[in-house]
Design a protein around this motif. Structure first.
Motif, mmCIF file in Angstrom:
data_model
loop_
_atom_site.group_PDB
_atom_site.id
_atom_site.type_symbol
_atom_site.label_atom_id
_atom_site.label_comp_id
_atom_site.label_asym_id
_atom_site.label_seq_id
_atom_site.Cartn_x
_atom_site.Cartn_y
_atom_site.Cartn_z
ATOM 1 N N TYR A 82 0.815 -1.213 0.000
ATOM 2 C CA TYR A 82 0.000 0.000 0.000
ATOM 3 C C TYR A 82 0.851 1.267 0.000
ATOM 4 N N GLY A 83 2.047 1.209 0.509
ATOM 5 C CA GLY A 83 2.926 2.382 0.546
ATOM 6 C C GLY A 83 3.343 2.838 -0.838
ATOM 7 N N SER A 84 3.642 1.897 -1.721
ATOM 8 C CA SER A 84 4.005 2.258 -3.097
ATOM 9 C C SER A 84 2.836 2.937 -3.791
ATOM 10 N N PHE A 85 1.637 2.442 -3.522
ATOM 11 C CA PHE A 85 0.445 3.049 -4.113
ATOM 12 C C PHE A 85 0.249 4.470 -3.587
ATOM 13 N N ILE A 86 0.422 4.664 -2.303
ATOM 14 C CA ILE A 86 0.274 6.002 -1.715
ATOM 15 C C ILE A 86 1.289 6.965 -2.323
ATOM 16 N N MET A 87 2.528 6.515 -2.482
ATOM 17 C CA MET A 87 3.556 7.381 -3.075
ATOM 18 C C MET A 87 3.244 7.684 -4.543
ATOM 19 N N ALA A 88 2.690 6.689 -5.273
ATOM 20 C CA ALA A 88 2.311 6.924 -6.668
ATOM 21 C C ALA A 88 1.206 7.975 -6.750
ATOM 22 N N VAL A 89 0.238 7.913 -5.839
ATOM 23 C CA VAL A 89 -0.844 8.895 -5.824
ATOM 24 C C VAL A 89 -0.290 10.278 -5.482
ATOM 25 N N ILE A 90 0.584 10.352 -4.503
ATOM 26 C CA ILE A 90 1.186 11.635 -4.122
ATOM 27 C C ILE A 90 1.978 12.215 -5.300
ATOM 28 N N ASN A 91 2.789 11.376 -5.955
ATOM 29 C CA ASN A 91 3.552 11.848 -7.113
ATOM 30 C C ASN A 91 2.635 12.304 -8.241
ATOM 31 N N PHE A 92 1.534 11.564 -8.462
ATOM 32 C CA PHE A 92 0.576 11.974 -9.484
ATOM 33 C C PHE A 92 0.005 13.354 -9.174
ATOM 34 N N LEU A 93 -0.380 13.572 -7.926
ATOM 35 C CA LEU A 93 -0.956 14.868 -7.554
ATOM 36 C C LEU A 93 0.056 15.997 -7.730
ATOM 37 N N ILE A 94 1.291 15.733 -7.361
ATOM 38 C CA ILE A 94 2.339 16.744 -7.533
ATOM 39 C C ILE A 94 2.538 17.041 -9.018
ATOM 40 N N ILE A 95 2.624 15.988 -9.832
ATOM 41 C CA ILE A 95 2.814 16.168 -11.274
ATOM 42 C C ILE A 95 1.622 16.906 -11.871
ATOM 43 N N ALA A 96 0.406 16.559 -11.427
ATOM 44 C CA ALA A 96 -0.784 17.230 -11.945
ATOM 45 C C ALA A 96 -0.752 18.725 -11.632
ATOM 46 N N VAL A 97 -0.333 19.084 -10.438
ATOM 47 C CA VAL A 97 -0.250 20.500 -10.068
ATOM 48 C C VAL A 97 0.825 21.203 -10.902
ATOM 49 N N VAL A 98 1.975 20.556 -11.076
ATOM 50 C CA VAL A 98 3.056 21.157 -11.863
ATOM 51 C C VAL A 98 2.615 21.355 -13.307
ATOM 52 N N VAL A 99 1.989 20.338 -13.896
ATOM 53 C CA VAL A 99 1.529 20.465 -15.282
ATOM 54 C C VAL A 99 0.462 21.550 -15.388
ATOM 55 N N PHE A 100 -0.450 21.612 -14.416
ATOM 56 C CA PHE A 100 -1.475 22.664 -14.415
ATOM 57 C C PHE A 100 -0.823 24.043 -14.405
ATOM 58 N N LEU A 101 0.167 24.231 -13.542
ATOM 59 C CA LEU A 101 0.837 25.527 -13.461
ATOM 60 C C LEU A 101 1.587 25.853 -14.750
ATOM 61 N N LEU A 102 2.220 24.845 -15.357
ATOM 62 C CA LEU A 102 2.923 25.072 -16.620
ATOM 63 C C LEU A 102 1.951 25.439 -17.734
ATOM 64 N N VAL A 103 0.832 24.730 -17.819
ATOM 65 C CA VAL A 103 -0.161 25.037 -18.844
ATOM 66 C C VAL A 103 -0.744 26.428 -18.620
ATOM 67 N N LYS A 104 -0.995 26.769 -17.365
ATOM 68 C CA LYS A 104 -1.520 28.091 -17.052
ATOM 69 C C LYS A 104 -0.524 29.175 -17.477
ATOM 70 N N PHE A 105 0.756 28.958 -17.222
ATOM 71 C CA PHE A 105 1.793 29.903 -17.617
ATOM 72 C C PHE A 105 1.871 30.036 -19.137
ATOM 73 N N VAL A 106 1.844 28.906 -19.847
ATOM 74 C CA VAL A 106 1.911 28.931 -21.309
ATOM 75 C C VAL A 106 0.698 29.649 -21.887
ATOM 76 N N ASN A 107 -0.480 29.388 -21.325
ATOM 77 C CA ASN A 107 -1.685 30.073 -21.800
ATOM 78 C C ASN A 107 -1.605 31.577 -21.567
ATOM 79 N N LYS A 108 -1.029 31.975 -20.439
ATOM 80 C CA LYS A 108 -0.883 33.401 -20.146
ATOM 81 C C LYS A 108 0.074 34.058 -21.154
ATOM 82 N N VAL A 109 1.173 33.369 -21.460
ATOM 83 C CA VAL A 109 2.121 33.902 -22.443
ATOM 84 C C VAL A 109 1.463 33.985 -23.817
ATOM 85 N N LYS A 110 0.708 32.934 -24.181
ATOM 86 C CA LYS A 110 0.023 32.914 -25.477
ATOM 87 C C LYS A 110 -1.012 34.032 -25.559
#
Length: 142
Positions: A82-110
Motif C-alpha cells: 500500500y505504501g508504493s500506491f500512496i507514493m504513486a498517488v502523491i507523485n501523481f498529484l504533484i505532477i498534476a499541479v506542476v503540469v497545471f501551473l505550466l499550462v496556465k503559464f503557457v496560456n498566459k504567455v500565449k
C-alpha cells in the motif's frame, strides 16, 4: 498496400500526432525531473523525509520485521504494498499541479502574445480591388 501506407503516413494528423508524442516524451522527462529533483526534496523537508514506499502488509510468506519492500518481494512473500500506491498517488498529484501551473503559464504567455498582435496598428491599406475596378470603369466611360 505500400501506397496506402504512404498516403496514411503523409496525412497531417499522423505527423502532428507523431510530433506530439515525441514532444510529450521529452516533456515527461522534464516534469519527472522537476518533481523528483526539485519538488519532492522540498516536500521532504516539510514532512521530515516521510516515505511510504516501504510500507506493506505480508499476505503470505515469511518476512523478517523491518525488511524492505524489495527484500520482502525477493523472499517470495505475497505482499500488499500500500505504501508504493500512496507514493504513486502523491507523485501523481504533484505532477498534476506542476503540469497545471505550466499550462496556465503557457496560456498566459500565449494570451499576451495575441493581445500584442491585436493591439498592433494595422498598416494603412491602399485602395481595395473593388475601388481600382470602379476607377477603371469610370475612366473607360469617359
Amino acid at each position: 498496400m505500400l501506397k496506402e501506407f504512404k498516403a496514411f503516413i503523409a496525412k497531417g494528423n499522423v505527423m502532428d500526432m507523431a510530433v506530439g508524442i515525441i514532444v510529450g516524451a521529452a516533456f515527461t522527462a522534464i516534469v519527472k525531473s522537476m518533481v523528483d529533483d526539485l519538488i519532492n526534496p522540498i516536500i521532504g523537508v516539510f514532512t521530515g523525509g516521510l516515505d511510504f514506499t516501504n510500507r506493506y502488509v505480508v499476505i503470505s510468506g515469511e518476512v523478517a520485521p523491518g525488511m524492505s519492500l524489495e527484500a520482502a518481494r525477493e523472499a517470495g512473500a505475497a505482499i500488499f504494498a500500500y505504501g508504493s500506491f500512496i507514493m504513486a498517488v502523491i507523485n501523481f498529484l504533484i505532477i498534476a499541479v506542476v503540469v497545471f501551473l505550466l499550462v496556465k503559464f503557457v496560456n498566459k504567455v500565449k494570451d499576451s502574445a495575441v493581445k500584442e498582435e491585436e493591439a498592433a496598428p494595422e498598416a494603412p491599406k491602399g485602395p481595395s480591388e473593388l475601388d481600382v475596378l470602379l476607377e477603371i470603369r469610370d475612366s473607360l466611360k469617359k
